[in-house]
Design an enzyme around this catalytic site. Structure first.
Site, PDB file in Angstrom:
ATOM      1  N   CYS A  97      18.999  -6.423  86.659  1.00  0.00           N
ATOM      2  CA  CYS A  97      18.807  -7.405  85.624  1.00  0.00           C
ATOM      3  C   CYS A  97      19.794  -7.162  84.666  1.00  0.00           C
ATOM      4  O   CYS A  97      19.483  -5.705  84.460  1.00  0.00           O
ATOM      5  CB  CYS A  97      17.843  -7.764  85.474  1.00  0.00           C
ATOM      6  SG  CYS A  97      17.944  -8.834  83.995  1.00  0.00           S
ATOM      7  N   CYS A 126      17.803  -6.042  81.312  1.00  0.00           N
ATOM      8  CA  CYS A 126      17.305  -5.279  81.042  1.00  0.00           C
ATOM      9  C   CYS A 126      17.519  -4.048  82.388  1.00  0.00           C
ATOM     10  O   CYS A 126      16.479  -2.988  81.917  1.00  0.00           O
ATOM     11  CB  CYS A 126      15.997  -5.584  80.597  1.00  0.00           C
ATOM     12  SG  CYS A 126      15.342  -6.399  83.056  1.00  0.00           S
ATOM     13  N   CYS A 142      13.857 -13.076  85.871  1.00  0.00           N
ATOM     14  CA  CYS A 142      13.885 -11.377  86.136  1.00  0.00           C
ATOM     15  C   CYS A 142      12.211 -10.958  85.143  1.00  0.00           C
ATOM     16  O   CYS A 142      11.364 -12.446  83.942  1.00  0.00           O
ATOM     17  CB  CYS A 142      14.880 -10.596  84.740  1.00  0.00           C
ATOM     18  SG  CYS A 142      14.340  -9.145  84.423  1.00  0.00           S
ATOM     19  N   CYS A 185      11.775  -9.210  81.580  1.00  0.00           N
ATOM     20  CA  CYS A 185      12.348  -9.502  80.440  1.00  0.00           C
ATOM     21  C   CYS A 185      12.869 -11.153  80.691  1.00  0.00           C
ATOM     22  O   CYS A 185      12.887 -11.316  79.332  1.00  0.00           O
ATOM     23  CB  CYS A 185      13.961  -8.747  80.076  1.00  0.00           C
ATOM     24  SG  CYS A 185      14.797  -8.873  81.745  1.00  0.00           S
ATOM     25  N   CYS A 222      19.738 -18.120  95.097  1.00  0.00           N
ATOM     26  CA  CYS A 222      20.812 -18.446  94.405  1.00  0.00           C
ATOM     27  C   CYS A 222      21.021 -18.275  92.905  1.00  0.00           C
ATOM     28  O   CYS A 222      21.113 -18.991  92.006  1.00  0.00           O
ATOM     29  CB  CYS A 222      20.716 -19.885  93.208  1.00  0.00           C
ATOM     30  SG  CYS A 222      22.754 -20.770  94.094  1.00  0.00           S
TER      31      CYS A 222
END
Length: 143
Positions: free
Chosen positions: A54, A57, A103, A106, A128
């Protein structure tokens, strides 16, 4: 995962701090559930082996072993890095019913997941994902 990722409760970060941490484009995608234009993301055609984390984070969200060429305009994966890597939730924005992918660490927007499109993958799913929501850490070459 970096020490910062493990020690920070990213779910408590205020909006103004996210604006400082992220570029305007990253903020739009990750914190405002935006979408980068199709065909513009740096990872759409990448075949580099490694881990996708991510961008907000640093938590591991996808691996290159689950990435496939869907030719849809965004990077596609058939499954996340682990059962607890992402959160999926119903999204009824823009007059559509979809499943948003966030995510789990976060709660930043990553993209959407679609089912039953007929891709030859083990899960029949297509995650996607916006390139702007990820960073690729290439696998280390073995000596």
């Amino acid at each position: 995962m970096s020490d910062d990722t493990q020690q920070t409760n990213f779910k408590l970060i205020a909006d103004d701090e996210w604006r400082q941490r992220l570029s305007p484009e990253e903020y739009y995608v990750l914190r405002q559930a935006g979408t980068e234009p199709p065909g513009t993301g740096e990872y759409e055609h990448t075949t580099t082996e490694g881990v996708y984390s991510c961008r907000a984070c640093g938590a591991e969200i996808f691996r290159s072993t689950e990435k496939f060429a869907s030719n849809c305009g965004w990077p596609s994966f058939h499954s996340p890095a682990g059962n607890d890597a992402v959160i999926e939730r119903r999204d009824t924005s823009h007059g559509m019913v979809r499943v948003e992918v966030l995510c789990a660490n976060c709660e930043s927007h990553l993209g959407h997941v679609f089912e039953g499109e007929g891709y030859p993958t083990p899960t029949d799913l297509r995650y996607c994902i916006n390139s702007l929501s990820m960073k690729l850490e290439p696998a280390q070459a073995e000596n």
